[in-house]
Design an enzyme around this catalytic site. Structure first.
Site, PDB file in Angstrom:
ATOM      1  N   ALA A 121       0.834  -1.208   0.000  1.00 25.46           N
ATOM      2  CA  ALA A 121       0.000   0.000   0.000  1.00 25.46           C
ATOM      3  C   ALA A 121       0.865   1.254   0.000  1.00 25.46           C
ATOM      4  O   ALA A 121       0.579   2.237  -0.687  1.00 25.46           O
ATOM      5  CB  ALA A 121      -0.921   0.000   1.211  1.00 25.46           C
ATOM      6  N   LYS A 147      -5.990 -12.138  -8.801  1.00 28.78           N
ATOM      7  CA  LYS A 147      -4.607 -11.677  -8.946  1.00 28.78           C
ATOM      8  C   LYS A 147      -3.805 -12.362  -7.847  1.00 28.78           C
ATOM      9  O   LYS A 147      -3.833 -11.955  -6.683  1.00 28.78           O
ATOM     10  CB  LYS A 147      -4.530 -10.162  -8.818  1.00 28.78           C
ATOM     11  N   ARG A 192      10.442 -12.724 -14.618  1.00 29.35           N
ATOM     12  CA  ARG A 192      10.143 -11.534 -15.413  1.00 29.35           C
ATOM     13  C   ARG A 192      11.347 -10.600 -15.492  1.00 29.35           C
ATOM     14  O   ARG A 192      11.588  -9.975 -16.516  1.00 29.35           O
ATOM     15  CB  ARG A 192       8.956 -10.805 -14.797  1.00 29.35           C
TER      16      ARG A 192
END
Ligand code: IVH
Length: 795
Positions: A36, A130, A151
């Site tokens: 967050a 997700k 990735r």
């Protein structure tokens, strides 16, 4: 300073902070702030850059995908870049996304996304959870897995082929036919909540490094240079897309592509759904949000993708994000705040637990001001100091927890956390509990993590908690005796032990705050109605440390009377399933203590009549074996095999106790050192007497190996102890437990040599490992269901 200079400075500061977080997250797998906080910094940077486009530089974190390849792995290039997703936090963000999609497809849809009547044309989206793990690319050539890669920065990733091959649900060869010659599958590698907890429990046992959350655990496990380590971690894969496709083609929609992957043996999410419109996306978000805690894995939101691939192509990409997909995030469960103080609370057994007092912070829609810290070991493990900035996590109804300290933000005047020397409630001394380990013939004592107020029932806090527990629904079930009333009764000195409840008079109760005639009579009637508890409830109500409802039931069921439970030797108790040394001594010590004996006597004196059948339950008849008996005496140098050989040779306890040197030297299967130890052991008359006493009690309780073995009639699993671990998919654990109990089995929480069988679902960890170590039978869920079906039980 001008506004533009201000912005430039802030942008520079944000970039360097975000870069530092990216490095910790993607490279070290050790973030120091919650997502967050990261999202907030990122959004601020994006907004500033939008206001000042002239300040955007190609190296801004907004312009690229984070993460860089770890040099130790080989690097690979992603021919089709692995990109990221834009985020929606509010419903409006999602509606805006849908609007942008329809605008972008205006030509295709005709009339800027409106039909002839001016109604908006709905776009079909796929909905997927997700998953919170890390993105991985799997390359299949001619149906064979040839490469796995992280990735990385989106263009260059790490070659982790050896590691992905160890992930059990990644097929090394595709099933069926029809796949493209070259097929790059993309998806998430993650760890289930159960797998994560088991991994941390194992790490804790060996004093190894624990992970802060399943994502870090997954990332840390996957990026291991030694793939054997990866193989030992409970990793799973779930596909959500594709990269390179050559020598063949994929279907025309995202939904059909994922279905095709599934047919080829690649796992996809069970939660994949097709939404006819953005309204359906909203319902999907709400539905999964409501089930978030019950899912076997962590998710941090859901992902919506335009279903038609041709439309995805038409929409294309913007910077690092596709225009055809969006992640709708759930409210954060982790937030940053400041630790204002640490206070100490006194529990029922006197344990003094540290509680974090926090600067109020919103976490998942609720204001959090306190968090549990468990014990001082936890405070030490976190390295916590008062004044620290900490990461707080709140999930579902669970009490908020302090996850970690942000070391970079520790102020200069941070104070250490100190345990008070005196109980904050009664002023009695606070002592540190000891951990007693009983090994072969020895006891070793070390400092425990728990501090205890020695005040017992003199301590009002402990007294209140004991009475609340005593009266609770699963104990004596005194309806209407709530916390507030207990508080008054104790504060006014009307109740000094649970026994005093049964001596309360009308006049005493009616004077309590909020009481009148009817309520007084109700409470007194409820107290009177609790006078005839079952033995199990009574034992549970006493609040013996470590004796929960299950253990209380077990004691009641096996021993049949309070008198036997009180008298049971700790050694005898350890023959019962699920009762270990520590619990056995807790039970024994509790009944040994004079004060507790007084309270029990007063309870009985005040008219409490325990409902007990007085019988010994046949279930555990003849439970003990002679070799086990010898083994449990913990004679130095005598291990399980030695115990077995001694049992075969001597046949009776008496013969063993009086064995002389000649007897022993004639014996095979025991080395000299052990023989000497046996002689030394029994030459101590205390040891000899103790062994006789244990044997006599086993005989008396029907648990002796010579006692008559009895069968519980009709119940196929009687006398067996089963353990359930991992996630069961066809039924909840409670349901499984109920089925097993129906068949006569007991269901225990931990695996021991006494366990008959372990049912292990996906994500099973330390219990499964223990079972294979001990050679205990293991069933997977399918085999378990088949066995149940064999007994005529279906779901
Ligand atoms: S699609 C171009 N689908 O979230 C689209 N990503 O924030 C690329 N993730 O890197 C991603 N579940 O690690 C997609 N169902 C899902 C996902 C998912 C998790 C992760 C993935 C990605 C990150 C983007």
């Amino acid at each position: 300073m001008t506004q533009a200079q201000d912005a430039a400075e802030r942008i520079a500061a944000l970039r360097s902070e975000i870069d530092a977080h990216n490095y910790r997250y993607y490279v070290l797998d050790e973030p120091s702030v919650p997502d967050a906080e990261y999202d907030r910094l990122f959004r601020e940077l994006k907004a500033l850059e939008a206001e000042h486009p002239e300040l955007i530089t190609p190296d801004s974190p907004t312009q690229r995908v984070s993460g860089s390849a770890l040099a130790a792995f080989g690097t690979i290039r992603h021919e089709v870049p692995m990109l990221s997703l834009g985020n929606a936090f509010e419903e409006q963000d999602l509606l805006d996304f849908d609007r942008r999609v329809r605008d972008g497809l205006a030509d295709e849809l005709g009339g800027a996304g409106h039909d002839l009547f001016g109604d908006a044309v709905s776009i079909e989206y796929t909905c997927e959870p997700k998953l919170d793990g890390l993105a991985v690319s799997l390359l299949y050539e001619h149906g064979v897995l040839v490469r796995g890669a992280t990735r990385g920065d989106g263009t260059t990733g790490e070659d982790i082929s050896a590691n992905v091959r160890t992930i059990r649900n990644v097929p090394l060869k595709l099933h069926g036919a029809g796949w493209p010659e070259v097929l790059e599958v993309r998806g998430e590698v993650f760890m289930s909540k159960a797998g994560f907890e088991a991994l941390n429990a194992r790490a804790m046992e060996v004093g190894g490094k624990t992970f802060a959350n399943p994502r870090n655990a997954a990332a840390g496990s996957l990026r291991q240079l030694d793939s054997k380590i990866t193989a030992s971690r409970p990793l799973e894969f779930c596909a959500y897309g594709y990269g390179r496709v050559e020598g063949g083609s994929l279907p025309g929609t995202q939904y059909e592509i994922l279905q095709a992957l599934r047919v080829w043996g690649i796992p996809i999410s069970r939660e994949l759904k097709l939404a006819a419109s953005v309204q359906d996306c909203r319902s999907y978000y709400q539905d999964i949000g409501a089930r978030r805690d019950a899912l076997a894995y962590e998710i941090d939101g859901v992902v919506f993708k335009v279903n038609r691939i041709d439309w995805q192509r038409e929409l294309g990409f913007r910077a690092r994000e596709p225009r055809w997909a969006i992640a709708h995030k759930f409210p954060a469960r982790e937030e940053l705040t400041e630790l204002v103080n640490v206070e100490f609370q006194v529990g029922r057994t006197g344990a003094i637990t540290p509680v974090a007092r926090l600067k109020p912070v919103q976490v998942g829609g609720v204001t959090v001001t306190n968090a549990t810290l468990h014990n001082m070991d936890e405070v030490a493990r976190l390295g916590l100091m008062i004044g620290d900035t900490v990461v707080i996590r709140r999930a579902g109804d669970v009490i908020p927890q302090v996850m970690q300290v942000v070391p970079e933000r520790r102020p200069g005047d941070a104070q250490p956390v100190r345990v008070p020397e005196h109980c904050p409630v009664c002023g009695s001394e606070v002592e540190r509990t000891q951990l007693i380990k009983r090994g072969k013939g020895r006891e070793s004592v070390s400092a425990g993590a728990v501090y205890r107020c020695v005040g017992r029932l003199v301590c009002q806090a402990q007294l209140k908690q004991s009475i609340i527990h005593f009266a609770s629904r699963r104990a004596m079930e005194i309806d209407g005796l709530g916390d507030k009333i207990v508080e008054q009764l104790v504060d006014r000195g009307l109740v000094k032990s649970p026994a005093d409840l049964y001596a309360l008079t009308y006049d005493q109760v009616v004077q309590l705050e909020g009481f009148a005639e009817v309520s007084t009579n109700n409470l007194l009637n409820a107290i009177a109605a609790s006078r005839a508890p079952t033995l199990a409830r009574f034992i549970f109500a006493l609040g013996i440390p470590d004796v929960g409802e299950e253990t209380a039931k077990l004691l009641a069921r096996t021993l049949g009377s309070l008198e036997r439970v009180q008298r049971a030797l700790p050694e005898v108790l350890t023959y019962l399933p699920d009762i270990g040394h520590e619990v056995a001594y807790e039970i024994h010590n509790f009944f040994e203590e004079e004060h507790n004996q007084d309270v029990i006597a007063q309870l009985l004196g005040n008219g409490v009549q325990i409902q007990e059948d007085g019988g010994l339950h046949p279930e555990f008849a003849a439970y003990a074996t002679f070799p086990d008996f010898i083994d449990k005496l913990s004679i130095p140098y005598v291990a399980a095999t030695g115990a077995k050989n001694l049992a075969t040779h001597f046949k009776t306890v008496e013969a063993l106790i009086s064995a002389d040197w000649l007897d022993l030297s004639a014996m095979k299967g025991l080395n000299e050192r052990a023989k000497k130890a046996v002689r030394d052991y029994f030459s101590d008359t205390l040891h000899a007497e103790r062994a006789r006493a244990i044997e006599a009690q086993l005989r008396e309780f029907g648990m002796h190996w010579e006692s008559e073995k009895q069968q519980v009639e009709g119940l196929p699993l009687a006398g067996q102890t089963w353990v359930l671990t991992g996630t069961l998919e066809a039924m909840s654990r409670d349901v499984a437990k109920g089925k097993l109990e129906f068949l006569g089995a007991k269901v225990a929480g931990s695996v021991s040599a006494k366990t008959s069988c372990v049912v292990a679902g996906p994500g099973a960890g330390s219990k499964l490992a223990k079972a294979s170590e001990l050679g205990v039978a293991v069933l997977d869920e399918q085999a378990f269901l088949e066995q149940l079906a064999g007994y005529g039980i279906s779901l």
